[in-house]
Motif scaffolding. Structure first.
Motif, PDB file in Angstrom:
ATOM      1  N   ASP A   1       0.829  -1.217   0.000  1.00  0.00           N
ATOM      2  CA  ASP A   1       0.000   0.000   0.000  1.00  0.00           C
ATOM      3  C   ASP A   1       0.858   1.260   0.000  1.00  0.00           C
ATOM      4  OD1 ASP A   1      -2.278  -1.380   0.028  1.00  0.00           O
ATOM      5  OD2 ASP A   1      -2.781  -1.046   2.154  1.00  0.00           O
TER       6      ASP A   1
ATOM      7  N   GLU B   1       2.324  -3.296  12.483  1.00  0.00           N
ATOM      8  CA  GLU B   1       1.077  -3.831  11.935  1.00  0.00           C
ATOM      9  C   GLU B   1       0.327  -4.599  13.028  1.00  0.00           C
ATOM     10  OE1 GLU B   1       1.327  -4.815   7.350  1.00  0.00           O
ATOM     11  OE2 GLU B   1       2.989  -5.781   8.389  1.00  0.00           O
TER      12      GLU B   1
ATOM     13  N   ASP C   1      -6.099  -7.533  12.971  1.00  0.00           N
ATOM     14  CA  ASP C   1      -7.296  -6.855  13.469  1.00  0.00           C
ATOM     15  C   ASP C   1      -8.107  -7.782  14.374  1.00  0.00           C
ATOM     16  OD1 ASP C   1      -9.163  -4.304  12.701  1.00  0.00           O
ATOM     17  OD2 ASP C   1     -10.354  -6.109  13.149  1.00  0.00           O
TER      18      ASP C   1
ATOM     19  N   GLU D   1      -7.586  -9.704   9.903  1.00  0.00           N
ATOM     20  CA  GLU D   1      -6.717  -9.307   8.795  1.00  0.00           C
ATOM     21  C   GLU D   1      -5.546  -8.465   9.270  1.00  0.00           C
ATOM     22  OE1 GLU D   1      -8.585  -7.713   5.044  1.00  0.00           O
ATOM     23  OE2 GLU D   1     -10.040  -9.243   5.703  1.00  0.00           O
TER      24      GLU D   1
ATOM     25  N   ARG E   1      -3.137  -5.396   9.121  1.00  0.00           N
ATOM     26  CA  ARG E   1      -3.202  -4.037   8.581  1.00  0.00           C
ATOM     27  C   ARG E   1      -2.248  -3.119   9.344  1.00  0.00           C
ATOM     28  NH1 ARG E   1      -5.542  -1.345  12.519  1.00  0.00           N
ATOM     29  NH2 ARG E   1      -7.149  -2.337  13.774  1.00  0.00           N
TER      30      ARG E   1
END
Ligand code: B12
Lengths: 216, 483
Positions: free
Chosen positions: A188, B110, B113, B118, B120
């Motif tokens: 990203d 990171e 979640d 997941e 993120r």
């Protein structure tokens, strides 16, 4: 006799022995051997061997690093001779590599540099904590076709974007391609800052670099 | 035990990975390294302090070489024991050599979640959530600012993170995310407000600061300046070495210990020369590098041995230790994560490391997992139980019960059994069910640990921070952002 010498050259790289590789390079000069013959038929054979072994998981990083050092020592002797002949080695590309400003994480960047040189790139490693103008300045100075930036902190990864923005402002891309890496770097982020490539490890970095210079 | 906190104390198990003679050799090697090879201190302030105290300073290379006597005298000024204060005084922690206090891991990038599972990028809300769950567990004694709040401005990120933890927990907070002068000054202001004035910080330090050294044999300029500011006001400050065999340290364990020790001891001596008596701690997360890709292993036998060796060094210098444990390269809570968490925490606890970092991370201190956190807590509880050892006395020999049951029969009906049954360890996350039950549900520790974290997050309400203090914190943060 010649075959013997080539073998010794390759072996000096495999052993990671810079003294012997430099000595053998000197011998090649004395024998009036063409420098490219010594490099291609001798030393590079050793680098390729270690590279293959490393790929198979049978050689380890210190061997790879020391093979690289031994190669550098041989090249340092042969390069001036090559220049005298008005020739140069064919490299895959020229990379300016650095860890960005405010960040002192070094190992990952250094390994990427090691793998790139082992794969035939010319690498100019600026070290850690390098501001944008230094990185860009160096790239222009040496006419690099690639900039590689490492950032391991969430607070310093923004510097990668600064360099890219600056390059764009000066109209230096796509002439200079940019690849990035480091612990917090995600796909990203790479898309967001419009970098040309990224990799999670050094072997992947070589693949990306080859693609970016169109040598894959 | 302080309120809602489980610490290991009065250990019944002992382990000697280094003899006194080994320690002496490492110490001598350390002094020789500092005197002959030198240590890099890229900070003007640090170099001036060294010069004023008789060290040989190379201003150009920023390398300092120091006579052993100067180092030894300086280290002796460090207090051997002190406490880490908490917002709730009943949760103050003793760093006295007789308590192992568990902290979360910190500074990750990171998170898996908690709802979707997941992976993120981490944000400020994650820092709040983790603080709240950690506040509820009895294993976590203090916080390391867990994740990087990547949705906050770069220049004040470390401060947003601190505020988030203080607002969601009454336990002590340690940060690794403040490593420049501006943020350090602001963090000190925040700590001063909590303590009721700058002068009270030394008495009630609700913040402590951890800075990495820059191996091999160096420090980071921003980290040094931040450490000096903190030490000056009595905020407990420690330097952590991560010298890793093969890359940033010698390939051999003893050599790696010596290099790391030289970094920490030189840094600690600097703080003592500048501010004699300042509360300092030794910190370490030494490990080996993977020979195939250079990664920081954060696990494996070398790591575990370092975990047991370092407190012996810290004891020799008579200062508290913060030891990295629970680090794992595993990508999800699995066999490797459990193995590495188990052995690293055991080895570091058995020697009574004062602070034990840090539960919750995967993938080499990068990815937070609530399930991993909860299971790490259970590992700590197991170690806690083991450290109580085997008590041998008339009551525990159970002679009456043995006579009553005789050959054959069972002990389930004995008063003695009933009296002592709660002393047996009751796991929360271990599967001891019938096979068929597992077969129908196919769930395991990870599911139960995650469920517990979710429930805690939903239900636990920590004592709130005074709104006025929050507002003052906000002002401090804003002032840094304006600059
Ligand atoms: C070792 C380490 C250090 C060492 C570095 C020693 C040295 N001489 O390099 C020291 C102790 C100095 C250090 C210091 C700090 N660290 Co540190 N460190 C690490 C650690 C554990 C491993 C890094 C490493 O060397 N890995 C091994 C190499 C081989 O892997 P790599 O760096 O990822 O590189 C590979 C890839 O990323 C990729 N790659 C890397 N660069 C590039 C570039 C290009 C162009 C490409 C294509 C690919 C690529 O290829 C590489 C080779 O495979 C990481 C955690 C982690 N697991 O990443 C934390 C970590 C990066 N550090 C962290 C922190 C916070 C710090 C400090 C700020 C702590 C402090 N307060 O002092 C300081 C930094 C100060 C500063 N101003 O820079 C955080 C950062 C996260 C965040 N929230 O920002 C991490 C994630 C750990 C944590 N959770 O706390 N650290």
């Amino acid at each position: 006799m010649l075959e013997e010498l080539y073998k010794e050259m390759a072996q000096s790289i495999i052993d990671g022995d810079s003294d012997i590789s430099a000595e053998l390079a000197q011998k090649a000069v004395e024998l009036k051997m063409h420098p490219l013959d010594a490099i291609t038929n001798g030393f590079v054979v050793g680098v390729t061997y270690i590279g293959d072994q490393f790929g198979k998981g049978e050689a380890f990083l210190p061997e790879l690093v020391m093979a690289g050092e031994a190669m550098k020592a041989a090249i340092a002797v042969l390069e001036p001779e090559l220049l005298k002949l008005g020739e140069s080695r064919e490299m895959l590309g020229r990379v300016v590599l650095a860890t960005v400003e405010g960040d002192i994480h070094e190992i990952g960047k250094t390994l990427v540099g090691t793998m790139l040189s082992a794969s035939g790139f010319e690498v100019i490693d600026l070290g850690v904590d390098q501001p944008a103008d230094k990185i860009i300045g160096k790239a222009l100075e040496v006419n690099a076709n690639l900039i590689g930036m490492s950032a391991l902190l969430t607070t310093t990864m923004v510097r990668q974007r600064e360099v890219i923005e600056e390059l764009d402002k000066e109209g230096l891309r796509p002439r200079i391609k940019v690849m990035v890496g480091g612990a917090p770097i995600t796909k990203d982020w790479v898309d967001k800052i419009k970098a040309d490539g990224y990799s999670e490890d050094a072997i992947g970095a070589v693949k990306v670099a080859k693609q970016l210079v169109g040598k894959e | 035990m302080s309120k809602n906190i489980k610490t290991i104390s009065n250990p019944k198990i002992k382990l000697e990975v280094l003899t006194q003679d080994d320690v002496k050799k490492i110490h001598e090697a350390t002094l020789q390294i500092i005197e002959k090879v030198g240590v890099r201190f890229p900070s003007k302030r640090a170099l001036e302090i060294w010069a004023a105290n008789g060290a040989d300073v190379d201003y150009e290379k920023k390398i300092v070489r120091v006579k052993p006597q100067i180092i030894e005298d300086a280290i002796k000024k460090a207090p051997p024991a002190y406490k880490l204060a908490a917002r709730d005084p009943q949760q103050d922690l003793q760093l006295d050599g007789n308590h192992v206090n568990l902290g979360t891991d910190g500074c990750g990038v990171e998170i898996l979640d908690i709802n979707t599972g997941e992976k993120r990028t981490s944000c400020l809300q994650d820092v709040r959530d983790i603080a709240r769950v950690a506040d509820a567990t009895e294993e976590v004694a203090f916080h390391w600012v867990s994740l990087s709040a990547q949705d906050t401005p770069v220049e004040s990120r470390g401060l947003h993170e601190l505020k988030a933890v203080w607002e969601n927990s009454t336990k002590h907070v340690q940060t690794e995310s403040v490593y420049n002068v501006e943020e350090a000054k602001a963090a000190i202001e925040m700590a001063a407000i909590l303590a009721g004035g700058k002068g009270n910080i030394r008495e009630r330090p609700m913040l402590s600061l951890m800075q990495c050294t820059a191996p091999p044999l160096g420090h980071d300029g921003g980290s040094l300046d931040a450490a000096l500011l903190a030490a000056e006001v009595g905020i407990p400050t420690g330097f952590m070495t991560m010298a890793a065999c093969a890359t940033t340290g010698p390939i051999t364990l003893a050599g790696d210990l010596a290099v790391g020790n030289a970094e920490v001891i030189a840094g600690t001596a600097l703080l003592q020369l500048a501010f004699p008596g300042a509360p300092v701690f030794y910190a370490a997360a030494q490990t080996a590098s993977d020979l195939r890709n250079g990664s920081y292993t954060g696990g494996g036998p070398e790591d575990f041995l370092f975990g047991a060796a370092t407190n012996i060094l810290a004891d020799f210098y008579n200062i508290p230790l913060s030891m990295g444990a629970f680090a794992t390269g595993a990508k999800e809570p699995n066999w490797q994560a459990g193995l590495e968490g188990g052995l690293s925490s055991f080895m570091a606890s058995v020697v009574m490391s004062d602070m034990l970092l840090g539960c919750g991370f995967l993938h080499g201190s990068r990815i937070w997992s609530f399930a991993e956190m909860m299971m790490d807590c259970e590992i700590f509880s197991i170690v806690h139980k083991m450290m109580q050892g085997i008590v041998v006395n008339e009551e525990t020999l159970a002679m009456d019960a043995i006579a009553a049951v005789g050959p054959g029969g069972h002990y389930l009906g004995q008063k003695h059994t009933r009296k002592h049954m709660r002393e047996l360890f009751m796991p929360q996350f271990m599967d001891r069910r019938p096979y068929s039950e597992w077969e129908t549900k196919k769930d395991d520790a990870r599911d139960w640990a995650l469920a517990k974290a979710r429930k805690t997050l939903k239900e636990h309400q920590p004592d709130p921070l005074d709104a006025k203090i929050s507002a003052e914190f906000e002002k401090i943060i804003k002032s840094v952002e304006k600059k």
